[in-house]
Design an enzyme around this catalytic site. Structure first.
Site, PDB file in Angstrom:
ATOM      1  N   ASP A   8       0.867  -1.170   0.000  1.00 50.83           N
ATOM      2  CA  ASP A   8       0.000   0.000   0.000  1.00 50.83           C
ATOM      3  C   ASP A   8       0.913   1.233   0.000  1.00 50.83           C
ATOM      4  O   ASP A   8       2.090   1.140   0.371  1.00 50.83           O
ATOM      5  CB  ASP A   8      -0.887  -0.032   1.248  1.00 50.83           C
ATOM      6  N   ASP A  10      -0.047   5.101   0.993  1.00 51.09           N
ATOM      7  CA  ASP A  10      -0.244   5.988   2.146  1.00 51.09           C
ATOM      8  C   ASP A  10      -0.377   5.194   3.435  1.00 51.09           C
ATOM      9  O   ASP A  10      -1.258   4.356   3.581  1.00 51.09           O
ATOM     10  CB  ASP A  10      -1.484   6.859   1.922  1.00 51.09           C
TER      11      ASP A  10
END
Length: 199
Positions: A8, A10
């Site tokens: 991922d 953020d």
């Protein structure tokens, strides 16, 4: 077939400050390059899968996202941890756009980005890994059939549920990945109900 480490963005690659699209606001999380180098040294492809609903919301453009992404990838390459590709989903159900038609299955917790990466790079998802900080990351990994998932806590982690390994920081993530690689395992994920995120 190839194996991959899915990341991922953020909350994992960078500190999550909500809708980051400027270089000046982008702060790499401590330890991310160590995790990435470990993955690359063990033959894993580095693939980023990120929801970017700020595009649909009008907070920033595809061009601004692409500019930041190019800079981010340059930093990884300079750290000897090249990213194979960044997949992003600009969709948000509350902000429909004609150009996003057909991309709904890309928005985590749906598995579309991971499945597309597997197709593009001949990835064995069952022998691959994912690191995320939200329930939607886990649900996407589970739906795609990714072998092992790790939660790394961030300010946006929320309730992770009962499934998956968990650690507090990326130093812990490095140890987790090292142990998994040493044991040459990527364990199947247990199922659980989906939980959507706002971003």
């Amino acid at each position: 077939m190839n194996r991959a480490l899915f990341l991922d963005r953020d909350g994992i690659i960078n500190v999550d400050r909500d809708f980051v699209y400027r270089i000046s606001d982008f702060e790499f999380r401590e330890g991310i390059f160590d995790v990435a180098r470990l993955a690359r040294a063990n033959g894993l492809l580095l693939i980023v899968v990120t929801n970017q609903s700020g595009i649909a919301r009008g907070y920033y453009s595809e061009e601004e996202f692409a500019s930041l992404t190019a800079w981010m990838c340059q930093q990884f390459e300079a750290e000897n941890a090249a990213i194979q590709k960044v997949y992003h989903c600009p969709v948000h159900p509350d902000f429909p756009r004609a150009e996003d038609k057909g991309l709904a299955n890309w928005r985590k917790p749906a598995p579309g980005m991971l499945l597309q990466a597997a197709k593009d790079f001949d990835i064995d998802l069952s022998a691959s890994f994912m690191i995320g900080d939200r329930r939607s990351d886990f649900d996407a990994a589970h739906a795609a059939g990714v072998g092992s998932f790790l939660y790394v806590r961030s300010s946006f982690s929320g309730d992770r549920g009962s499934d998956g390994d968990c650690c507090n920081d990326l130093q812990g993530a490095e140890l987790w990945l090292k142990a998994r690689l040493a044991a040459n395992i990527a364990l199947p994920l247990a199922g659980n109900a989906n939980m959507s995120d706002s971003i």
